[in-house]
Design a protein around this motif. Structure first.
Motif, PDB file in Angstrom:
ATOM      1  N   GLU A 134      -9.323   9.357  -4.142  1.00 59.68           N
ATOM      2  CA  GLU A 134      -8.391  10.093  -3.288  1.00 59.68           C
ATOM      3  C   GLU A 134      -7.980   9.332  -2.027  1.00 59.68           C
ATOM      4  OE1 GLU A 134      -7.994  14.459  -1.106  1.00 59.68           O
ATOM      5  OE2 GLU A 134      -9.578  14.124  -2.571  1.00 59.68           O
ATOM      6  N   PRO A 135      -8.911   8.647  -1.305  1.00 63.05           N
ATOM      7  CA  PRO A 135      -8.465   7.904  -0.122  1.00 63.05           C
ATOM      8  C   PRO A 135      -7.422   6.837  -0.454  1.00 63.05           C
ATOM      9  CG  PRO A 135     -10.841   8.170  -0.102  1.00 63.05           C
ATOM     10  CD  PRO A 135     -10.383   8.627  -1.449  1.00 63.05           C
ATOM     11  N   THR A 136      -7.524   6.231  -1.631  1.00 59.06           N
ATOM     12  CA  THR A 136      -6.524   5.247  -2.037  1.00 59.06           C
ATOM     13  C   THR A 136      -5.184   5.922  -2.291  1.00 59.06           C
ATOM     14  OG1 THR A 136      -8.204   3.782  -2.996  1.00 59.06           O
ATOM     15  CG2 THR A 136      -5.942   3.508  -3.781  1.00 59.06           C
ATOM     16  N   SER A 137      -5.195   7.074  -2.955  1.00 61.45           N
ATOM     17  CA  SER A 137      -3.953   7.818  -3.189  1.00 61.45           C
ATOM     18  C   SER A 137      -3.293   8.201  -1.872  1.00 61.45           C
ATOM     19  CB  SER A 137      -4.235   9.084  -4.011  1.00 61.45           C
ATOM     20  OG  SER A 137      -4.656   8.763  -5.313  1.00 61.45           O
ATOM     21  N   ASP A 138      -4.089   8.699  -0.928  1.00 61.99           N
ATOM     22  CA  ASP A 138      -3.543   9.083   0.377  1.00 61.99           C
ATOM     23  C   ASP A 138      -2.938   7.881   1.095  1.00 61.99           C
ATOM     24  OD1 ASP A 138      -4.371  11.666  -0.089  1.00 61.99           O
ATOM     25  OD2 ASP A 138      -6.222  11.482   1.077  1.00 61.99           O
ATOM     26  N   THR A 139      -3.603   6.729   0.969  1.00 58.46           N
ATOM     27  CA  THR A 139      -3.104   5.511   1.617  1.00 58.46           C
ATOM     28  C   THR A 139      -1.774   5.079   1.019  1.00 58.46           C
ATOM     29  OG1 THR A 139      -5.381   4.805   2.062  1.00 58.46           O
ATOM     30  CG2 THR A 139      -3.660   3.122   2.177  1.00 58.46           C
ATOM     31  N   ILE A 140      -1.678   5.096  -0.302  1.00 60.60           N
ATOM     32  CA  ILE A 140      -0.439   4.701  -0.976  1.00 60.60           C
ATOM     33  C   ILE A 140       0.712   5.624  -0.559  1.00 60.60           C
ATOM     34  CG2 ILE A 140       0.707   4.616  -3.235  1.00 60.60           C
ATOM     35  CD1 ILE A 140      -1.938   3.580  -4.387  1.00 60.60           C
ATOM     36  N   LYS A 141       0.445   6.912  -0.478  1.00 58.73           N
ATOM     37  CA  LYS A 141       1.486   7.869  -0.077  1.00 58.73           C
ATOM     38  C   LYS A 141       1.941   7.622   1.366  1.00 58.73           C
ATOM     39  CE  LYS A 141      -0.305  11.477  -3.148  1.00 58.73           C
ATOM     40  NZ  LYS A 141      -1.098  12.730  -3.196  1.00 58.73           N
ATOM     41  N   THR A 142       1.002   7.210   2.210  1.00 59.34           N
ATOM     42  CA  THR A 142       1.344   6.941   3.610  1.00 59.34           C
ATOM     43  C   THR A 142       2.165   5.666   3.745  1.00 59.34           C
ATOM     44  OG1 THR A 142      -0.693   8.027   4.345  1.00 59.34           O
ATOM     45  CG2 THR A 142       0.406   6.582   5.924  1.00 59.34           C
ATOM     46  N   ILE A 143       1.765   4.629   3.014  1.00 57.28           N
ATOM     47  CA  ILE A 143       2.448   3.336   3.107  1.00 57.28           C
ATOM     48  C   ILE A 143       3.871   3.408   2.544  1.00 57.28           C
ATOM     49  CG2 ILE A 143       2.447   0.952   2.263  1.00 57.28           C
ATOM     50  CD1 ILE A 143      -0.598   1.062   2.267  1.00 57.28           C
ATOM     51  N   TYR A 144       3.987   4.050   1.383  1.00 55.52           N
ATOM     52  CA  TYR A 144       5.280   4.079   0.693  1.00 55.52           C
ATOM     53  C   TYR A 144       5.908   5.460   0.842  1.00 55.52           C
ATOM     54  CZ  TYR A 144       3.204  -0.098  -1.312  1.00 55.52           C
ATOM     55  OH  TYR A 144       2.598  -1.316  -1.471  1.00 55.52           O
ATOM     56  N   GLU A 145       6.709   5.625   1.881  1.00 56.06           N
ATOM     57  CA  GLU A 145       7.300   6.924   2.194  1.00 56.06           C
ATOM     58  C   GLU A 145       8.513   7.247   1.338  1.00 56.06           C
ATOM     59  OE1 GLU A 145       8.115   6.688   6.347  1.00 56.06           O
ATOM     60  OE2 GLU A 145       6.036   7.130   6.924  1.00 56.06           O
ATOM     61  N   GLY A 146       9.096   6.248   0.689  1.00 55.48           N
ATOM     62  CA  GLY A 146      10.259   6.502  -0.166  1.00 55.48           C
ATOM     63  C   GLY A 146      11.564   6.365   0.581  1.00 55.48           C
ATOM     64  N   GLY A 147      12.650   6.755  -0.080  1.00 55.48           N
ATOM     65  CA  GLY A 147      13.970   6.706   0.521  1.00 55.48           C
ATOM     66  C   GLY A 147      14.811   5.554   0.021  1.00 55.48           C
ATOM     67  N   ASP A 148      14.195   4.586  -0.655  1.00 54.60           N
ATOM     68  CA  ASP A 148      14.932   3.438  -1.176  1.00 54.60           C
ATOM     69  C   ASP A 148      15.580   3.842  -2.507  1.00 54.60           C
ATOM     70  OD1 ASP A 148      15.872   1.027  -2.079  1.00 54.60           O
ATOM     71  OD2 ASP A 148      14.094  -0.109  -1.492  1.00 54.60           O
ATOM     72  N   GLN A 149      16.886   3.707  -2.605  1.00 55.07           N
ATOM     73  CA  GLN A 149      17.622   4.147  -3.791  1.00 55.07           C
ATOM     74  C   GLN A 149      17.699   3.079  -4.882  1.00 55.07           C
ATOM     75  OE1 GLN A 149      18.560   7.383  -4.023  1.00 55.07           O
ATOM     76  NE2 GLN A 149      17.467   7.487  -2.062  1.00 55.07           N
ATOM     77  N   GLU A 150      17.139   1.918  -4.622  1.00 53.18           N
ATOM     78  CA  GLU A 150      17.160   0.853  -5.627  1.00 53.18           C
ATOM     79  C   GLU A 150      16.280   1.230  -6.820  1.00 53.18           C
ATOM     80  OE1 GLU A 150      15.900  -3.857  -6.136  1.00 53.18           O
ATOM     81  OE2 GLU A 150      15.773  -2.868  -4.187  1.00 53.18           O
ATOM     82  N   VAL A 151      16.781   1.010  -8.036  1.00 54.11           N
ATOM     83  CA  VAL A 151      16.042   1.328  -9.257  1.00 54.11           C
ATOM     84  C   VAL A 151      15.136   0.151  -9.605  1.00 54.11           C
ATOM     85  CG1 VAL A 151      16.204   1.848 -11.714  1.00 54.11           C
ATOM     86  CG2 VAL A 151      17.843   2.850 -10.106  1.00 54.11           C
ATOM     87  N   VAL A 152      13.872   0.437  -9.888  1.00 52.50           N
ATOM     88  CA  VAL A 152      12.906  -0.601 -10.235  1.00 52.50           C
ATOM     89  C   VAL A 152      12.746  -0.655 -11.751  1.00 52.50           C
ATOM     90  CG1 VAL A 152      10.493  -1.327 -10.032  1.00 52.50           C
ATOM     91  CG2 VAL A 152      11.662  -0.325  -8.064  1.00 52.50           C
ATOM     92  N   GLN A 153      12.808  -1.842 -12.309  1.00 47.28           N
ATOM     93  CA  GLN A 153      12.572  -2.026 -13.738  1.00 47.28           C
ATOM     94  C   GLN A 153      11.072  -2.258 -13.961  1.00 47.28           C
ATOM     95  OE1 GLN A 153      14.884  -1.517 -15.986  1.00 47.28           O
ATOM     96  NE2 GLN A 153      16.438  -1.205 -14.393  1.00 47.28           N
ATOM     97  N   LEU A 154      10.420  -1.305 -14.598  1.00 55.54           N
ATOM     98  CA  LEU A 154       8.967  -1.377 -14.803  1.00 55.54           C
ATOM     99  C   LEU A 154       8.642  -2.070 -16.131  1.00 55.54           C
ATOM    100  CD1 LEU A 154       8.097   2.232 -13.599  1.00 55.54           C
ATOM    101  CD2 LEU A 154       7.735   0.113 -12.327  1.00 55.54           C
ATOM    102  N   PHE A 155       9.168  -3.269 -16.302  1.00 56.70           N
ATOM    103  CA  PHE A 155       8.937  -4.011 -17.540  1.00 56.70           C
ATOM    104  C   PHE A 155       7.439  -4.264 -17.739  1.00 56.70           C
ATOM    105  CE2 PHE A 155      13.347  -5.565 -16.602  1.00 56.70           C
ATOM    106  CZ  PHE A 155      13.948  -4.898 -17.661  1.00 56.70           C
ATOM    107  N   GLY A 156       6.981  -4.058 -18.967  1.00 57.12           N
ATOM    108  CA  GLY A 156       5.578  -4.313 -19.291  1.00 57.12           C
ATOM    109  C   GLY A 156       4.640  -3.191 -18.923  1.00 57.12           C
ATOM    110  N   ARG A 157       5.177  -2.070 -18.436  1.00 58.19           N
ATOM    111  CA  ARG A 157       4.323  -0.962 -18.011  1.00 58.19           C
ATOM    112  C   ARG A 157       4.289   0.198 -19.009  1.00 58.19           C
ATOM    113  NH1 ARG A 157       0.316  -2.265 -14.685  1.00 58.19           N
ATOM    114  NH2 ARG A 157       0.999  -3.059 -12.653  1.00 58.19           N
ATOM    115  N   ASP A 158       4.859   0.006 -20.201  1.00 55.22           N
ATOM    116  CA  ASP A 158       4.832   1.080 -21.195  1.00 55.22           C
ATOM    117  C   ASP A 158       3.401   1.469 -21.556  1.00 55.22           C
ATOM    118  OD1 ASP A 158       7.536   1.432 -21.344  1.00 55.22           O
ATOM    119  OD2 ASP A 158       7.833   0.154 -23.098  1.00 55.22           O
ATOM    120  N   LEU A 159       2.543   0.465 -21.734  1.00 52.26           N
ATOM    121  CA  LEU A 159       1.150   0.751 -22.088  1.00 52.26           C
ATOM    122  C   LEU A 159       0.456   1.515 -20.962  1.00 52.26           C
ATOM    123  CD1 LEU A 159      -1.218   0.481 -23.984  1.00 52.26           C
ATOM    124  CD2 LEU A 159      -1.713  -1.779 -22.997  1.00 52.26           C
TER     125      LEU A 159
END
Length: 309
Positions: free
Chosen positions: A200-225
């Motif tokens: 949970e502390p890692t999840s909370d940290t990630i949410k704090t660091i990455y607040e969002g708002g960037d409209q750029e689409v990310v290609q998650l190649f190789g992440r299907d698995l």
């Protein structure tokens, strides 16, 4: 052991800035995965100044305010003389290894760590157990200060005052230094995040660091698995929840209207409780002339979802 900076007159904000220059005793347990309140990922973000200054809570405030009392009680109970060292220290060979000690023991090559804890932990402490992150913290301090021993004094609010002796362990210190060195050089200095761990502390940290708002689409190649594994685990977790609920239902059927049941190993309770909640919708309906907007707390969050294309 060298003095890094004097803490006399140092503001809390400046003290936190100095702490970010290395690994302190309270960081050691988290880096080793021993601390349920923090993780390597969170410590990494703190050291790089990626998180806001932690808000002072009541437990932190009481811990600081009662430190002097704990030190005095220790001296009274043991007859040992303790002294405050108004400085932050660093290891002779590893400048990133820091120590902000509570007290050292006059006439002994030893130190004192002062703690306060809830009386809910009284049984564990009286059996001679204490949190393993305290052990890591004390070994860290002994490594930096060159001490042979540390005393751990714990005030259990209103119930007890306990003292533990922790001897220096060279093997544990060697492991600690290796892990801290790896963490500092490979993650903090390179500014590369350590592996995530699902805590949970890692999840909370990630949410704090990455607040969002960037409209750029990310290609998650190789992440299907990764996505397939995540969805399969969620499905299995749901199945396990239902299975656990089924066993709970079996016990509830056995108990019927009884609120307490026993086996040779367990005590099972199913007690009636009453909880009152405020029905804000009904209140608003009954009082349409009152503007309730100022009473609602607005929060912003990012919703994570996956949809199969």
């Amino acid at each position: 052991m060298k003095t890094l900076v004097s803490t006399l007159g140092l503001s809390r904000s400046d003290w936190l800035k100095w702490r970010r220059k290395g690994i302190g005793g309270s960081d050691a347990g988290a880096i080793l995965g021993m601390n349920s309140w923090s993780t390597p990922y969170r410590i990494w973000a703190e050291k790089l100044g990626m998180l806001p200054e932690q808000e002072d809570n009541e437990a932190m405030r009481q811990g600081r305010d009662l430190e002097e009392y704990v030190a005095q009680r220790f001296a009274e109970k043991t007859g040992k003389k303790v002294r405050r060292r108004n400085a932050m220290f660093m290891h002779d060979d590893y400048p990133w290894m820091l120590a902000n000690i509570d007290r050292d023991i006059v006439g002994e090559n030893a130190g004192l760590e002062c703690k306060t804890s809830s009386s809910l932990n009284i049984k564990k402490y009286r059996l001679g157990e204490y949190p393993e992150q305290y052990y890591a913290q004390c070994q860290h301090y002994m490594a930096v200060m060159g001490w042979d021993k540390m005393y751990l004094a714990i005030l259990l609010y209103g119930r007890d005052f306990l003292i533990f002796e922790i001897e220096r362990d060279e093997e544990d210190i060697a492991v600690l230094i290796t892990e801290e060195k790896n963490f500092w050089e490979n993650y903090v200095e390179k500014k590369e995040a350590p592996p995530v761990d699902g805590k949970e502390p890692t999840s909370d940290t990630i949410k704090t660091i990455y607040e969002g708002g960037d409209q750029e689409v990310v290609q998650l190649f190789g992440r299907d698995l990764t996505i397939d594994t995540y969805l399969n685990i969620l499905a299995k977790a749901k199945e396990l929840e239902e299975e656990a609920e089924r066993y709970k239902q079996l016990l509830q059927e056995d108990m019927g209207n009884s609120e307490v049941g026993y086996t040779d190993k367990y005590k099972v309770t199913w007690k009636t409780q009453t909880r009152k909640t405020f029905d804000h919708k009904k209140f608003a309906g009954d009082n349409p002339h009152i503007d309730l907007s100022s009473y609602f707390k607005e929060s912003t969050f990012r919703k994570f979802a996956i949809k199969e294309m």
